[in-house]
Design a protein around this motif. Structure first.
Motif, PDB file in Angstrom:
ATOM      1  N   LYS A   1       6.588  84.926  45.890  1.00  0.00           N
ATOM      2  CA  LYS A   1       7.637  86.104  46.348  1.00  0.00           C
ATOM      3  C   LYS A   1       8.881  85.196  46.873  1.00  0.00           C
ATOM      4  N   LEU A   2       8.728  84.011  47.147  1.00  0.00           N
ATOM      5  CA  LEU A   2      10.053  83.482  47.516  1.00  0.00           C
ATOM      6  C   LEU A   2      11.077  83.481  46.181  1.00  0.00           C
ATOM      7  N   GLN A   3      10.411  82.995  45.145  1.00  0.00           N
ATOM      8  CA  GLN A   3      11.295  82.855  43.914  1.00  0.00           C
ATOM      9  C   GLN A   3      12.073  83.939  43.384  1.00  0.00           C
ATOM     10  N   LYS A   4      11.371  85.206  43.847  1.00  0.00           N
ATOM     11  CA  LYS A   4      12.082  86.562  43.411  1.00  0.00           C
ATOM     12  C   LYS A   4      13.113  86.921  44.197  1.00  0.00           C
ATOM     13  N   LEU A   5      13.553  86.195  45.455  1.00  0.00           N
ATOM     14  CA  LEU A   5      14.356  86.757  46.491  1.00  0.00           C
ATOM     15  C   LEU A   5      15.689  86.772  46.058  1.00  0.00           C
ATOM     16  N   PRO A   6      16.236  86.122  45.383  1.00  0.00           N
ATOM     17  CA  PRO A   6      17.680  86.034  44.967  1.00  0.00           C
ATOM     18  C   PRO A   6      18.257  87.057  44.012  1.00  0.00           C
ATOM     19  N   GLU A   7      17.117  87.600  43.121  1.00  0.00           N
ATOM     20  CA  GLU A   7      17.522  88.847  42.623  1.00  0.00           C
ATOM     21  C   GLU A   7      17.349  90.149  43.273  1.00  0.00           C
ATOM     22  N   GLU A   8      16.037  89.972  44.097  1.00  0.00           N
ATOM     23  CA  GLU A   8      15.726  91.369  44.628  1.00  0.00           C
ATOM     24  C   GLU A   8      16.733  91.575  46.133  1.00  0.00           C
ATOM     25  N   GLN A   9      17.351  90.448  46.810  1.00  0.00           N
ATOM     26  CA  GLN A   9      17.966  90.585  47.960  1.00  0.00           C
ATOM     27  C   GLN A   9      19.601  90.229  47.608  1.00  0.00           C
ATOM     28  N   HIS A  10      19.826  89.895  46.311  1.00  0.00           N
ATOM     29  CA  HIS A  10      21.213  89.969  45.773  1.00  0.00           C
ATOM     30  C   HIS A  10      22.048  88.786  46.355  1.00  0.00           C
ATOM     31  N   PHE A  11      21.430  87.512  46.363  1.00  0.00           N
ATOM     32  CA  PHE A  11      22.245  86.402  46.621  1.00  0.00           C
ATOM     33  C   PHE A  11      22.534  85.343  45.712  1.00  0.00           C
ATOM     34  N   ASP A  12      23.211  84.552  45.576  1.00  0.00           N
ATOM     35  CA  ASP A  12      23.290  83.370  44.565  1.00  0.00           C
ATOM     36  C   ASP A  12      22.395  82.234  44.739  1.00  0.00           C
ATOM     37  N   TYR A  13      21.876  81.758  43.651  1.00  0.00           N
ATOM     38  CA  TYR A  13      21.173  80.432  43.772  1.00  0.00           C
ATOM     39  C   TYR A  13      21.972  79.358  44.492  1.00  0.00           C
ATOM     40  N   GLN A  14      23.381  79.125  44.325  1.00  0.00           N
ATOM     41  CA  GLN A  14      23.987  78.071  44.655  1.00  0.00           C
ATOM     42  C   GLN A  14      25.111  78.763  45.549  1.00  0.00           C
ATOM     43  N   PHE A  15      25.340  78.098  46.646  1.00  0.00           N
ATOM     44  CA  PHE A  15      26.274  78.484  47.484  1.00  0.00           C
ATOM     45  C   PHE A  15      26.586  77.467  48.574  1.00  0.00           C
ATOM     46  N   ARG A  16      27.998  77.377  49.094  1.00  0.00           N
ATOM     47  CA  ARG A  16      28.084  76.446  50.321  1.00  0.00           C
ATOM     48  C   ARG A  16      27.646  77.083  51.846  1.00  0.00           C
ATOM     49  N   PRO A  17      26.456  76.615  52.474  1.00  0.00           N
ATOM     50  CA  PRO A  17      26.096  77.328  53.757  1.00  0.00           C
ATOM     51  C   PRO A  17      27.286  77.341  54.680  1.00  0.00           C
ATOM     52  N   ASP A  18      27.150  78.672  55.177  1.00  0.00           N
ATOM     53  CA  ASP A  18      28.206  78.666  56.356  1.00  0.00           C
ATOM     54  C   ASP A  18      27.261  78.928  57.817  1.00  0.00           C
ATOM     55  N   LEU A  19      27.121  77.762  58.146  1.00  0.00           N
ATOM     56  CA  LEU A  19      26.144  77.518  59.226  1.00  0.00           C
ATOM     57  C   LEU A  19      26.599  78.631  60.578  1.00  0.00           C
ATOM     58  N   SER A  20      27.705  78.900  60.683  1.00  0.00           N
ATOM     59  CA  SER A  20      28.325  79.778  61.989  1.00  0.00           C
ATOM     60  C   SER A  20      27.578  80.877  61.920  1.00  0.00           C
ATOM     61  N   VAL A  21      27.178  81.367  60.804  1.00  0.00           N
ATOM     62  CA  VAL A  21      26.536  83.041  60.713  1.00  0.00           C
ATOM     63  C   VAL A  21      25.110  82.716  60.991  1.00  0.00           C
ATOM     64  N   ILE A  22      24.408  81.728  60.976  1.00  0.00           N
ATOM     65  CA  ILE A  22      22.935  81.502  60.979  1.00  0.00           C
ATOM     66  C   ILE A  22      22.611  80.617  62.309  1.00  0.00           C
ATOM     67  N   LYS A  23      23.556  79.958  62.870  1.00  0.00           N
ATOM     68  CA  LYS A  23      23.071  78.997  64.075  1.00  0.00           C
ATOM     69  C   LYS A  23      22.202  79.849  65.167  1.00  0.00           C
TER      70      LYS A  23
END
Length: 345
Positions: free
Chosen positions: A264-286
């Protein structure tokens, strides 16, 4: 797959020079390998051109338009190599005080026709000298080891008259100079958007599939995922799954449940439309990293950040009289002394 034109340029930013290399026998097979690697690699990110007037995409379109004119093709290839040399030199100057080296290598350029579609490949790979024991000479070449591929970019040119083109990029490190400075591309999805979507998707999947059936594993994996987000410069979804779930030794999660969760986790990037690689922006999830646990009437434990070895910091146990306790390691002397009760003689 038909290779229309191909070139190799050694980018030597330390000596401020570009060296041209002859095309080696069966080099087309190596280019096909690069295309296969990009198309089969989940650790890629999609970008778009800012305009058709920027140097690299403009040069590519010129090569396509004048592909039979060797002089124009060579001129545009050399222009792109010169641009990369300049941007690598600038990037190295920016990180020189941090004891970091921009990875040295060669730029491979190729215009390819594949089933009627035009592709343009730019790849920066390790180009090394080796000793040929058949004729005792020093030769140079490329390793088939995919770990020696530093950066790639694959443009899809569906319509040369288009106002915008998309590119798929792989990078083994955080290297903004490659996609932003050299290629002059824009992210299709921002780091902020990717971080939000990935974080929410993973957290929701853990909550739905693990929280009730394996609460301890849920706590440990959740913390490990938060720790990964907050400790890497470049988020890689596949690497995250390896470090937090795939290589995790379960406590009360069955092997079947673990495989189901991974699927289920492996399908998330395609299902939820996010990239496999990116630079984390911690300010939005802290704020999301904070977790409060009810312990006893009037007492709560609040975890405010991801913690290394959380399972060793907090332990649950049940005494012989049936009472349940939490044992928490303390590194704050004031707090420890506040709750320290000395035995009376």
């Amino acid at each position: 797959m038909k290779i229309i034109t191909q070139a190799i340029r050694v980018i030597d930013y330390e000596n401020d020079r570009i060296l041209s290399r002859n095309i080696m026998p069966k080099f087309g097979e190596y280019i096909e390998q690069l295309i296969f690697y990009i198309n089969g690699n989940s650790s890629v990110r999609e970008y778009k051109t800012q305009s058709t007037g920027t140097e690299v995409i403009g040069g590519i379109l010129e090569i396509i338009e004048h592909q039979t004119d060797d002089e124009i093709v060579l001129q545009k290839i050399d222009m792109m190599a010169e641009r990369l040399l300049k941007k690598e030199r600038e990037a190295q100057e920016q990180v020189a005080n941090m004891d970091i080296k921009v990875q040295k290598g060669s730029l491979i350029l190729a215009l390819i026709e594949d089933e009627g579609d035009l592709l343009f490949l730019l790849a920066k790979v390790e180009h090394t000298d080796f000793f040929d024991d058949t004729d005792y000479s020093i030769k140079s070449g490329f390793s088939k080891d995919t770990k020696k591929i530093w950066k790639t970019c694959l443009f899809e040119i569906d319509d040369v008259k288009s106002k915008q083109f998309c590119a798929r990029i792989y990078s083994n490190t955080v290297a903004k100079y490659w996609w932003h400075d050299f290629l002059e591309l824009e992210e299709l999805q921002s780091d902020e958007s990717n971080t939000k979507r990935a974080f929410k998707a993973v957290e929701n999947t853990l909550n739905r599939n693990l929280k009730k059936v394996a609460p301890y594993d849920h706590m440990v994996i959740r913390n490990a995922i938060y720790l990964y987000f907050s400790s890497v410069e470049q988020f890689d979804f596949s690497e995250m799954l390896d470090k937090t779930v795939r290589n995790y030794n379960s406590n009360d999660m069955t092997a079947e449940k673990k495989e189901e969760l991974l699927h289920k986790l492996q399908k998330l990037p395609e299902e939820q439309h996010f990239d496999y690689q990116f630079r984390p922006d911690l300010s939005v999830i802290k704020p999301k990293m904070r977790k409060t646990y009810d312990v006893y009437s009037g007492i709560q434990i609040k975890v405010t950040n991801a913690i290394e070895d959380l399972g060793d910091i907090i332990e649950a146990y049940q005494a012989k009289d049936g009472k349940k306790y939490l044992k928490i390691r303390v590194d704050n002397e004031v707090t420890f002394r506040t709750f320290e009760r000395r035995e009376k003689n």
